[in-house]
Write a protein that holds these residues in place. Structure first.
Motif, PDB file in Angstrom:
ATOM      1  N   SER A 173       8.504   7.254 -18.134  1.00 20.87           N
ATOM      2  CA  SER A 173       8.229   6.394 -17.286  1.00 20.87           C
ATOM      3  C   SER A 173       9.688   5.852 -16.798  1.00 20.87           C
ATOM      4  CB  SER A 173       7.357   5.410 -17.413  1.00 20.87           C
ATOM      5  OG  SER A 173       7.152   4.303 -16.447  1.00 20.87           O
ATOM      6  N   GLN A 174      10.475   5.321 -17.762  1.00 25.77           N
ATOM      7  CA  GLN A 174      11.659   4.805 -17.582  1.00 25.77           C
ATOM      8  C   GLN A 174      12.776   5.767 -16.816  1.00 25.77           C
ATOM      9  OE1 GLN A 174      12.909   3.389 -21.130  1.00 25.77           O
ATOM     10  NE2 GLN A 174      11.985   1.241 -20.823  1.00 25.77           N
TER      11      GLN A 174
ATOM     12  N   LEU B   3     -10.136  17.180 -21.664  1.00 22.93           N
ATOM     13  CA  LEU B   3     -11.100  16.053 -21.304  1.00 22.93           C
ATOM     14  C   LEU B   3     -10.268  14.863 -20.530  1.00 22.93           C
ATOM     15  CD1 LEU B   3     -13.446  15.904 -24.402  1.00 22.93           C
ATOM     16  CD2 LEU B   3     -13.900  16.829 -22.012  1.00 22.93           C
ATOM     17  N   GLY B   4      -9.078  14.511 -20.976  1.00 21.93           N
ATOM     18  CA  GLY B   4      -8.446  13.482 -20.430  1.00 21.93           C
ATOM     19  C   GLY B   4      -6.862  13.860 -20.799  1.00 21.93           C
ATOM     20  N   LEU B   5      -6.074  13.216 -19.790  1.00 19.07           N
ATOM     21  CA  LEU B   5      -4.755  13.264 -19.963  1.00 19.07           C
ATOM     22  C   LEU B   5      -4.008  12.041 -19.409  1.00 19.07           C
ATOM     23  CD1 LEU B   5      -3.422  14.093 -16.859  1.00 19.07           C
ATOM     24  CD2 LEU B   5      -4.172  16.270 -17.665  1.00 19.07           C
ATOM     25  N   GLU B   6      -2.614  12.042 -19.705  1.00 17.46           N
ATOM     26  CA  GLU B   6      -1.857  10.945 -19.302  1.00 17.46           C
ATOM     27  C   GLU B   6      -0.681  11.797 -18.439  1.00 17.46           C
ATOM     28  OE1 GLU B   6      -0.499   7.161 -21.778  1.00 17.46           O
ATOM     29  OE2 GLU B   6       1.009   8.928 -21.959  1.00 17.46           O
ATOM     30  N   ALA B   7      -0.115  11.206 -17.644  1.00 18.27           N
ATOM     31  CA  ALA B   7       0.970  11.814 -16.676  1.00 18.27           C
ATOM     32  C   ALA B   7       1.527  10.609 -16.136  1.00 18.27           C
ATOM     33  CB  ALA B   7       0.315  12.828 -15.668  1.00 18.27           C
ATOM     34  N   VAL B   8       3.052  10.983 -15.929  1.00 13.50           N
ATOM     35  CA  VAL B   8       3.864   9.964 -15.292  1.00 13.50           C
ATOM     36  C   VAL B   8       4.330  10.683 -13.865  1.00 13.50           C
ATOM     37  CG1 VAL B   8       6.181   8.991 -15.353  1.00 13.50           C
ATOM     38  CG2 VAL B   8       4.725   9.198 -17.499  1.00 13.50           C
ATOM     39  N   LEU B   9       4.352   9.767 -12.916  1.00 19.33           N
ATOM     40  CA  LEU B   9       4.495  10.173 -11.374  1.00 19.33           C
ATOM     41  C   LEU B   9       5.883  10.233 -11.193  1.00 19.33           C
ATOM     42  CD1 LEU B   9       1.439   8.431  -9.655  1.00 19.33           C
ATOM     43  CD2 LEU B   9       1.569  10.640 -10.683  1.00 19.33           C
ATOM     44  N   ALA B  10       6.457  10.680  -9.865  1.00 14.76           N
ATOM     45  CA  ALA B  10       7.795  10.698  -9.345  1.00 14.76           C
ATOM     46  C   ALA B  10       8.504   9.354  -9.784  1.00 14.76           C
ATOM     47  CB  ALA B  10       7.814  11.138  -8.252  1.00 14.76           C
ATOM     48  N   ASP B  11       7.756   8.280  -9.376  1.00 17.73           N
ATOM     49  CA  ASP B  11       8.476   7.022  -9.395  1.00 17.73           C
ATOM     50  C   ASP B  11       8.294   6.224 -10.509  1.00 17.73           C
ATOM     51  OD1 ASP B  11       5.654   6.280  -9.419  1.00 17.73           O
ATOM     52  OD2 ASP B  11       5.670   5.012  -7.560  1.00 17.73           O
ATOM     53  N   GLY B  12       7.689   6.805 -11.617  1.00 15.39           N
ATOM     54  CA  GLY B  12       7.662   6.440 -12.894  1.00 15.39           C
ATOM     55  C   GLY B  12       6.551   5.776 -13.119  1.00 15.39           C
ATOM     56  N   SER B  13       5.400   5.780 -12.187  1.00 14.33           N
ATOM     57  CA  SER B  13       4.143   5.118 -12.500  1.00 14.33           C
ATOM     58  C   SER B  13       3.407   5.980 -13.315  1.00 14.33           C
ATOM     59  CB  SER B  13       3.339   4.962 -11.102  1.00 14.33           C
ATOM     60  OG  SER B  13       3.945   4.270 -10.165  1.00 14.33           O
ATOM     61  N   VAL B  14       2.600   5.558 -14.338  1.00 17.38           N
ATOM     62  CA  VAL B  14       1.746   6.076 -15.266  1.00 17.38           C
ATOM     63  C   VAL B  14       0.218   6.246 -14.920  1.00 17.38           C
ATOM     64  CG1 VAL B  14       1.359   6.098 -17.738  1.00 17.38           C
ATOM     65  CG2 VAL B  14       3.514   5.464 -17.133  1.00 17.38           C
ATOM     66  N   ILE B  15      -0.298   7.358 -14.977  1.00 18.71           N
ATOM     67  CA  ILE B  15      -1.504   7.479 -14.823  1.00 18.71           C
ATOM     68  C   ILE B  15      -2.268   8.206 -16.347  1.00 18.71           C
ATOM     69  CG2 ILE B  15      -3.308   8.847 -13.558  1.00 18.71           C
ATOM     70  CD1 ILE B  15      -1.779   7.062 -11.785  1.00 18.71           C
ATOM     71  N   SER B  16      -3.190   7.013 -16.715  1.00 20.84           N
ATOM     72  CA  SER B  16      -3.541   7.326 -18.235  1.00 20.84           C
ATOM     73  C   SER B  16      -5.000   7.128 -18.146  1.00 20.84           C
ATOM     74  CB  SER B  16      -2.622   6.524 -19.090  1.00 20.84           C
ATOM     75  OG  SER B  16      -3.270   6.849 -20.632  1.00 20.84           O
TER      76      SER B  16
ATOM     77  N   GLY C 274       3.978  20.890 -12.753  1.00 21.84           N
ATOM     78  CA  GLY C 274       4.823  19.762 -12.693  1.00 21.84           C
ATOM     79  C   GLY C 274       5.369  19.276 -11.244  1.00 21.84           C
ATOM     80  N   VAL C 275       4.614  19.653 -10.271  1.00 25.23           N
ATOM     81  CA  VAL C 275       5.118  19.132  -8.917  1.00 25.23           C
ATOM     82  C   VAL C 275       4.694  17.903  -8.513  1.00 25.23           C
ATOM     83  CG1 VAL C 275       5.447  21.665  -8.276  1.00 25.23           C
ATOM     84  CG2 VAL C 275       3.347  20.407  -7.525  1.00 25.23           C
ATOM     85  N   LEU C 276       3.422  17.614  -9.262  1.00 29.26           N
ATOM     86  CA  LEU C 276       2.903  16.360  -9.001  1.00 29.26           C
ATOM     87  C   LEU C 276       3.188  15.022 -10.030  1.00 29.26           C
ATOM     88  CD1 LEU C 276      -0.616  17.509  -7.707  1.00 29.26           C
ATOM     89  CD2 LEU C 276       1.282  16.871  -6.243  1.00 29.26           C
ATOM     90  N   GLY C 277       3.220  15.675 -11.018  1.00 29.57           N
ATOM     91  CA  GLY C 277       3.591  14.405 -12.436  1.00 29.57           C
ATOM     92  C   GLY C 277       3.939  15.340 -13.341  1.00 29.57           C
ATOM     93  N   LEU C 278       4.396  14.448 -14.561  1.00 30.36           N
ATOM     94  CA  LEU C 278       4.939  15.024 -15.801  1.00 30.36           C
ATOM     95  C   LEU C 278       3.800  14.618 -16.726  1.00 30.36           C
ATOM     96  CD1 LEU C 278       7.118  15.063 -14.024  1.00 30.36           C
ATOM     97  CD2 LEU C 278       8.689  14.994 -16.350  1.00 30.36           C
ATOM     98  N   VAL C 279       3.040  15.641 -17.477  1.00 29.94           N
ATOM     99  CA  VAL C 279       2.007  15.246 -18.468  1.00 29.94           C
ATOM    100  C   VAL C 279       2.774  14.894 -19.807  1.00 29.94           C
ATOM    101  CG1 VAL C 279       0.119  16.171 -20.019  1.00 29.94           C
ATOM    102  CG2 VAL C 279       0.412  16.897 -17.532  1.00 29.94           C
TER     103      VAL C 279
ATOM    104  N   GLY D 188      10.070  14.735  -2.875  1.00 29.67           N
ATOM    105  CA  GLY D 188      10.297  15.765  -3.754  1.00 29.67           C
ATOM    106  C   GLY D 188      11.225  16.138  -4.556  1.00 29.67           C
ATOM    107  N   LEU D 189      10.991  15.276  -5.466  1.00 29.05           N
ATOM    108  CA  LEU D 189      12.020  15.359  -6.742  1.00 29.05           C
ATOM    109  C   LEU D 189      11.464  16.286  -7.696  1.00 29.05           C
ATOM    110  CD1 LEU D 189      13.221  11.407  -6.677  1.00 29.05           C
ATOM    111  CD2 LEU D 189      14.354  13.511  -5.647  1.00 29.05           C
ATOM    112  N   LEU D 190      10.144  16.256  -7.758  1.00 29.77           N
ATOM    113  CA  LEU D 190       9.480  16.910  -9.060  1.00 29.77           C
ATOM    114  C   LEU D 190       9.550  18.339  -9.011  1.00 29.77           C
ATOM    115  CD1 LEU D 190       6.459  14.562  -9.819  1.00 29.77           C
ATOM    116  CD2 LEU D 190       8.537  14.643 -11.143  1.00 29.77           C
ATOM    117  N   ASN D 191      10.392  19.192  -9.702  1.00 31.30           N
ATOM    118  CA  ASN D 191      10.131  20.586  -9.816  1.00 31.30           C
ATOM    119  C   ASN D 191      10.264  21.230  -8.522  1.00 31.30           C
ATOM    120  OD1 ASN D 191      10.343  22.561 -11.588  1.00 31.30           O
ATOM    121  ND2 ASN D 191       8.129  23.071 -11.997  1.00 31.30           N
ATOM    122  N   PRO D 192      11.515  20.892  -7.675  1.00 30.74           N
ATOM    123  CA  PRO D 192      11.721  21.387  -6.418  1.00 30.74           C
ATOM    124  C   PRO D 192      11.764  23.079  -6.331  1.00 30.74           C
ATOM    125  CG  PRO D 192      13.843  20.616  -7.400  1.00 30.74           C
ATOM    126  CD  PRO D 192      12.654  19.939  -8.270  1.00 30.74           C
ATOM    127  N   GLY D 193      11.182  23.450  -5.480  1.00 32.98           N
ATOM    128  CA  GLY D 193      10.943  24.877  -5.163  1.00 32.98           C
ATOM    129  C   GLY D 193       9.992  25.678  -6.175  1.00 32.98           C
ATOM    130  N   ALA D 194       9.321  25.059  -6.938  1.00 31.66           N
ATOM    131  CA  ALA D 194       8.452  25.581  -7.903  1.00 31.66           C
ATOM    132  C   ALA D 194       7.010  25.494  -6.850  1.00 31.66           C
ATOM    133  CB  ALA D 194       8.081  24.937  -9.066  1.00 31.66           C
TER     134      ALA D 194
END
Length: 484
Positions: free
Chosen positions: A63-64, A174-187, A210-215, A461-467
């Motif tokens: 996140s940081q 069944l569930g997951l946790e991901a960090v968004l481009a701005d560092g927000s955590v969806i858990s 990986g274009v929407l968030g990092l698991v 458009g910072l996450l995995n550009p071009g993918a």
């Protein structure tokens, strides 16, 4: 051939300095030698060494670092085991790579809920072994199991050899946790099978490359471990006979079919006769070959496969076959199918298409592909092998090594995929290599919605550009826009 259209972005030294201060000396690699190792994946797409390699060891650190990259407009390429075949983890110029290699380990196994919670960087094989140790099983399986990570399989919605029985990765999360481009955590690391409280947001990240968030973490569905399997090889006259065999096997075994793999004669001849990759256990040459594996839940799986053999021979469908009598014999039969991962050097320059169509139409599609390729001077030999039960064929087409030859062959095959309402990728993902062809599988309206989601979650458009998506200024081929 790198046609991603990605424009290098500048990364201020201040960003790298801040990242180093935040993650510590073990969390950031910057030497040219280190960065070069993270430039690309197994796709063969040429990559550029990243400006730095970021190695978070917790969700908080992920996140940081994303908050810092967002503030400095620094693009990131997420990486797991870098086993992808579509260039999704290959770095364009001016980015940092974010690897999950320190986000590793099984966090918890809940035997009653039949779930396993793991960090995203945990190798698939580690998860499988941990589940088996308590009599359970994680059923997603691919050849790169020892290196591929759970996060990577989630990002690409990996399939593999057990889709027929247990589904794709999407069906096993069944569930997951991901960090968004701005560092927000969806858990939401929930273990609930039934949950209809609004949108099921985990599906945004499964298969989104990986274009929407990092698991960062995931809760995986486990199944009861069945003691052993039985494996057999069948020689058949053609693909139509393979479908008949599949229907009969379903009527006899139901959901106990673990794998149903098909090999066309062109592939069989190449791996068994033209090379020394493997050897044929059959004396003669046939029109089609099927590898079937069923679970041994009843305790008499070999007898059941023998009964299938008998019925197919009596109907005149099976022409020959081999029933594995030991684990070593089963491995030898599987080597025939898995030799596709070793053909690259012997086959020379080629395109490895990963195509999905309706299982009932797969044979006709392959015939149509062979006919179209025969009209192209640029196209050489063709090899076909795949997952017959789910309509996924790996079509390998040799060529003379020129970029223009690749382009012409891809145009022909993906136009055919579009006309057959198929998928330009069934399990390898779009990545960067296939981004310009996504319009052959998705309508303009679907792409508009997908781009809208991307803009909402990653406006810069910072996450995995071009993918996944071709660059807006990249010219898409006309066939991607035509309607069938």
């Amino acid at each position: 051939m790198d046609s991603t259209g990605i424009q290098p972005n500048s990364a201020p030294k201040a960003a790298i300095s801040e990242l180093t201060e935040t993650l510590g000396p073990n969390g950031v690699l910057t030497t040219p030698e280190d960065c070069a190792r993270y430039a690309t994946d197994q796709s063969g797409l040429a990559g550029t060494p990243p400006l730095a390699v970021l190695r978070p060891a917790s969700t908080e650190e992920m996140s940081q670092l994303m908050a810092i990259c967002h503030r400095h407009a620094l693009s990131v390429v997420p990486q797991g085991g870098r086993t992808g075949l579509s260039g999704g983890a290959s770095c364009p110029a001016g980015v940092v790579a974010v690897t999950t290699e320190r986000l590793t380990g099984v966090i918890e196994i809940d035997e009653e809920a039949m779930t396993l919670t793991a960090w995203a960087g945990t190798p698939l094989e580690t998860v499988q072994e941990a589940a088996r140790a308590v009599g359970l099983e994680y059923c997603v399986d691919i050849g790169a199991r020892g290196t591929a990570t759970i996060g990577g399989t989630i990002a690409t919605n990996a399939g593999g050899i057990r889709v027929l029985q247990r589904g794709m990765t999407r069906d096993n999360v069944l569930g997951l946790e991901a960090v968004l481009a701005d560092g927000s955590v969806i858990s939401r690391l929930a273990k609930t099978v039934k949950d209809n409280a609004g949108f099921d947001l985990k599906h945004l990240f499964i298969g989104s490359e990986g274009v929407l968030g990092l698991v960062t973490r995931a809760v995986l569905r486990l199944h009861r471990q069945v003691p052993g399997t039985a494996t057999a090889l069948l020689a058949l006259p053609d693909h139509a006979a393979a479908l008949h065999c599949l229907n009969l096997a379903r009527s006899m075994f139901g959901g106990r079919i673990v794998a149903f793999e098909g090999m066309w004669p062109d592939y069989w001849d190449f791996v068994c006769r033209e090379t020394t990759l493997t050897s044929s256990p059959l004396a003669d040459r046939y029109g089609f070959y099927v590898l079937i594996e069923i679970d041994a839940e009843t305790g008499r799986a070999e007898e059941e496969l023998e009964a299938l053999f008998t019925e197919l021979f009596e109907q005149g469908i099976a022409l020959d076959g081999v029933l594995a009598k030991s684990g070593a014999e089963a491995q030898a039969l599987w080597k025939l199918r898995e030799a596709v991962g070793e053909v690259d050097d012997a086959f020379g320059p080629h395109i490895n298409f990963d195509i999905g169509v309706s299982p009932s139409a797969l044979g006709q599609f392959c015939e149509a592909a062979d006919a179209r390729l025969a009209t192209l001077p640029e196209a050489g030999a063709v090899l076909k092998v795949g997952h017959i039960g789910d309509g996924n064929v790996h079509l390998l087409v040799a060529h003379d090594g020129r970029d223009i030859s690749e382009d012409r062959i891809e145009s022909v095959i993906y136009e055919l995929v579009r006309d057959w309402h198929g998928a330009v990728t069934a399990e390898h993902g779009i990545g960067r290599i296939k981004a310009r062809w996504i319009g052959c599988s998705r309508s303009p309206e679907e792409l508009t919605l997908m781009r809208g989601l991307k803009a909402q979650l990653d406006p810069h458009g910072l996450l995995n550009p071009g993918a996944l998506f071709a660059a807006p200024d990249a010219a898409c081929h006309e066939i991607a826009l035509k309607q069938p």
